[in-house]
Design a protein around this motif. Sequence first.
Motif, PDB file in Angstrom:
ATOM      1  N   ARG A   1     -10.445  62.647  -1.003  1.00  0.00           N
ATOM      2  CA  ARG A   1     -11.182  63.893  -1.226  1.00  0.00           C
ATOM      3  C   ARG A   1     -12.099  64.232  -0.066  1.00  0.00           C
ATOM      4  N   VAL A   2     -12.774  63.213   0.471  1.00  0.00           N
ATOM      5  CA  VAL A   2     -13.912  63.447   1.357  1.00  0.00           C
ATOM      6  C   VAL A   2     -13.600  63.116   2.815  1.00  0.00           C
ATOM      7  N   GLY A   3     -12.747  62.139   3.045  1.00  0.00           N
ATOM      8  CA  GLY A   3     -12.516  61.651   4.394  1.00  0.00           C
ATOM      9  C   GLY A   3     -11.572  62.523   5.207  1.00  0.00           C
ATOM     10  N   GLN A   4     -11.510  62.222   6.494  1.00  0.00           N
ATOM     11  CA  GLN A   4     -10.591  62.889   7.411  1.00  0.00           C
ATOM     12  C   GLN A   4      -9.690  61.849   8.066  1.00  0.00           C
ATOM     13  N   MET A   5      -8.492  62.290   8.467  1.00  0.00           N
ATOM     14  CA  MET A   5      -7.587  61.386   9.168  1.00  0.00           C
ATOM     15  C   MET A   5      -8.218  60.963  10.503  1.00  0.00           C
ATOM     16  N   PRO A   6      -8.154  59.684  10.805  1.00  0.00           N
ATOM     17  CA  PRO A   6      -8.816  59.165  12.005  1.00  0.00           C
ATOM     18  C   PRO A   6      -7.933  59.281  13.238  1.00  0.00           C
ATOM     19  N   LEU A   7      -7.749  60.501  13.722  1.00  0.00           N
ATOM     20  CA  LEU A   7      -6.945  60.684  14.924  1.00  0.00           C
ATOM     21  C   LEU A   7      -7.569  59.954  16.108  1.00  0.00           C
ATOM     22  N   PRO A   8      -6.748  59.467  17.030  1.00  0.00           N
ATOM     23  CA  PRO A   8      -7.297  58.814  18.217  1.00  0.00           C
ATOM     24  C   PRO A   8      -8.244  59.747  18.964  1.00  0.00           C
ATOM     25  N   PRO A   9      -9.263  59.195  19.602  1.00  0.00           N
ATOM     26  CA  PRO A   9     -10.255  60.031  20.289  1.00  0.00           C
ATOM     27  C   PRO A   9      -9.651  60.968  21.322  1.00  0.00           C
ATOM     28  N   TYR A  10      -8.604  60.526  22.029  1.00  0.00           N
ATOM     29  CA  TYR A  10      -8.031  61.358  23.090  1.00  0.00           C
ATOM     30  C   TYR A  10      -7.284  62.569  22.545  1.00  0.00           C
ATOM     31  N   ILE A  11      -6.975  62.591  21.243  1.00  0.00           N
ATOM     32  CA  ILE A  11      -6.432  63.793  20.612  1.00  0.00           C
ATOM     33  C   ILE A  11      -7.552  64.588  19.952  1.00  0.00           C
ATOM     34  N   ALA A  12      -8.390  63.901  19.192  1.00  0.00           N
ATOM     35  CA  ALA A  12      -9.440  64.590  18.435  1.00  0.00           C
ATOM     36  C   ALA A  12     -10.384  65.365  19.348  1.00  0.00           C
ATOM     37  N   ARG A  13     -10.658  64.827  20.539  1.00  0.00           N
ATOM     38  CA  ARG A  13     -11.573  65.521  21.454  1.00  0.00           C
ATOM     39  C   ARG A  13     -10.987  66.834  21.950  1.00  0.00           C
ATOM     40  N   ARG A  14      -9.673  66.918  22.013  1.00  0.00           N
ATOM     41  CA  ARG A  14      -9.045  68.081  22.627  1.00  0.00           C
ATOM     42  C   ARG A  14      -8.673  69.178  21.633  1.00  0.00           C
ATOM     43  N   ARG A  15      -8.409  68.802  20.374  1.00  0.00           N
ATOM     44  CA  ARG A  15      -8.007  69.850  19.435  1.00  0.00           C
ATOM     45  C   ARG A  15      -8.520  69.659  18.021  1.00  0.00           C
ATOM     46  N   GLY A  16      -9.187  68.554  17.716  1.00  0.00           N
ATOM     47  CA  GLY A  16      -9.659  68.322  16.369  1.00  0.00           C
ATOM     48  C   GLY A  16      -8.526  67.910  15.440  1.00  0.00           C
ATOM     49  N   THR A  17      -8.849  67.712  14.169  1.00  0.00           N
ATOM     50  CA  THR A  17      -7.897  67.285  13.148  1.00  0.00           C
ATOM     51  C   THR A  17      -7.582  68.453  12.228  1.00  0.00           C
ATOM     52  N   ASP A  18      -6.316  68.588  11.811  1.00  0.00           N
ATOM     53  CA  ASP A  18      -5.964  69.652  10.874  1.00  0.00           C
ATOM     54  C   ASP A  18      -5.045  69.101   9.779  1.00  0.00           C
ATOM     55  N   ALA A  19      -4.648  69.975   8.865  1.00  0.00           N
ATOM     56  CA  ALA A  19      -3.882  69.542   7.696  1.00  0.00           C
ATOM     57  C   ALA A  19      -2.548  68.922   8.088  1.00  0.00           C
ATOM     58  N   GLN A  20      -1.943  69.374   9.181  1.00  0.00           N
ATOM     59  CA  GLN A  20      -0.648  68.856   9.587  1.00  0.00           C
ATOM     60  C   GLN A  20      -0.711  67.368   9.929  1.00  0.00           C
ATOM     61  N   ASP A  21      -1.867  66.909  10.390  1.00  0.00           N
ATOM     62  CA  ASP A  21      -1.992  65.510  10.764  1.00  0.00           C
ATOM     63  C   ASP A  21      -1.863  64.565   9.576  1.00  0.00           C
ATOM     64  N   ALA A  22      -2.148  65.050   8.378  1.00  0.00           N
ATOM     65  CA  ALA A  22      -2.018  64.191   7.198  1.00  0.00           C
ATOM     66  C   ALA A  22      -0.594  63.697   7.036  1.00  0.00           C
ATOM     67  N   ALA A  23       0.382  64.508   7.463  1.00  0.00           N
ATOM     68  CA  ALA A  23       1.780  64.089   7.431  1.00  0.00           C
ATOM     69  C   ALA A  23       2.223  63.492   8.759  1.00  0.00           C
ATOM     70  N   ASP A  24       1.810  64.124   9.859  1.00  0.00           N
ATOM     71  CA  ASP A  24       2.266  63.695  11.184  1.00  0.00           C
ATOM     72  C   ASP A  24       1.820  62.282  11.531  1.00  0.00           C
ATOM     73  N   TYR A  25       0.655  61.860  11.015  1.00  0.00           N
ATOM     74  CA  TYR A  25       0.074  60.579  11.418  1.00  0.00           C
ATOM     75  C   TYR A  25       0.404  59.465  10.421  1.00  0.00           C
ATOM     76  N   GLN A  26       1.486  59.651   9.652  1.00  0.00           N
ATOM     77  CA  GLN A  26       2.002  58.591   8.782  1.00  0.00           C
ATOM     78  C   GLN A  26       3.446  58.313   9.175  1.00  0.00           C
ATOM     79  N   THR A  27       3.833  57.046   9.150  1.00  0.00           N
ATOM     80  CA  THR A  27       5.224  56.702   9.411  1.00  0.00           C
ATOM     81  C   THR A  27       6.058  56.849   8.145  1.00  0.00           C
ATOM     82  N   LEU A  28       7.357  56.876   8.322  1.00  0.00           N
ATOM     83  CA  LEU A  28       8.286  56.900   7.202  1.00  0.00           C
ATOM     84  C   LEU A  28       8.131  55.667   6.323  1.00  0.00           C
ATOM     85  N   HIS A  29       7.631  54.571   6.906  1.00  0.00           N
ATOM     86  CA  HIS A  29       7.559  53.286   6.205  1.00  0.00           C
ATOM     87  C   HIS A  29       6.227  53.068   5.501  1.00  0.00           C
ATOM     88  N   ALA A  30       5.281  54.013   5.647  1.00  0.00           N
ATOM     89  CA  ALA A  30       3.923  53.822   5.129  1.00  0.00           C
ATOM     90  C   ALA A  30       3.939  53.631   3.619  1.00  0.00           C
TER      91      ALA A  30
END
Length: 346
Positions: free
Chosen positions: A144-173
């Motif tokens: 509910r409250v947390g955000q996906m912990p994108l690596p700093p070198y991505i987060a600094r340049r564009r921030g985190t958005d809803a797409q990352d919730a899917a993009d930053y998980q593997t098929l095996h998760a």
Amino acid sequence: MLVDDFDFHLPEERIALRPANPRDSARLLTVTGRDVGTLGDFSFLDLPGRLRRGDVLVVNDTRVIPAQLHALKGQAHIGVTLHKRETADQWWSFVKNARRLKPGDRVEFGPGLAGEVLDKADEGGVLWRFSALPGETLEQALERVGQMPLPPYIARRRGTDAQDAADYQTLHAAKDGAVAAPTAGLHFTPRLWEALAAAGITRETVTLHVGAGTFLPVKADKVEDHKMHAEWGSIDAATAARLNSARAAGGRIISVGTTSLRLLESCVSETGEIREFTGDTSIFIYPGYRLKAIDGLITNFHLPRSTLFMLVSALMGLDVMRKTYAHAIEKEYRFYSYGDGSLLLP
């Protein structure tokens, strides 16, 4: 050995801000031969043809949780990145503005999620006890409250958005607990696994809950002086037995990612027997270390001066990895977590 030995220049435009679409269309740079480094340019859909019947791919089934939290303490912004779980409701974290906190302080991170400071350590480390809404688990509160912990070198340049919730998980998760993705696994899709199975290549699964310490810079001048943060991992006896049997039959153990590799190297004997393991590992692999559990590695391209670039240099040799990365930069491979990958076969 100096950390400066593992430095190289990476143009900023080579850092991927989004994954390839579809995932298995990412490029795959194959490197064959330790201290030789024969290079080949392929894609992940070519992977079945780059391996052999009887090979086993070992994937990490950890799942990334929304591990970044934010709060105000007075006028100070408190930024929290969880990195290692201690109990059901206690986590160690790295904290921005940790100097504003002391044991006993209570912070509200959002509706129905509060944290109490239990302890503090060096480099901004804070141990929290969290409390959620009645009947709610901490995992549910983080969703509910947390955000996906994108690596700093991505987060600094564009921030985190809803797409990352899917993009930053593997098929095996499958198992909650990571605060960084095992990114080599991001390239795998159902159709790629079907092609691998048809080629006689099998899959085994282990768990290593990746911590945020993977992104910490190496501040020591000498490699040997760097201290790794501990991460929790597990491999069961049946999986270990199947891996040993596959190797005895002539198959190669290919780790999908440095996380799987580090776990396997944490539970292998001097003679190369993989054993059941559950617990913390802070293994640090750099040139001079003799890898015993694996015969190859699929991995993304790593940061200069990082412990992960040191790891691949231990596997293939530093000169080969310098040559490999120079080729990847020249050929415009995409780097880091959302980038392309490599197949390293020493």
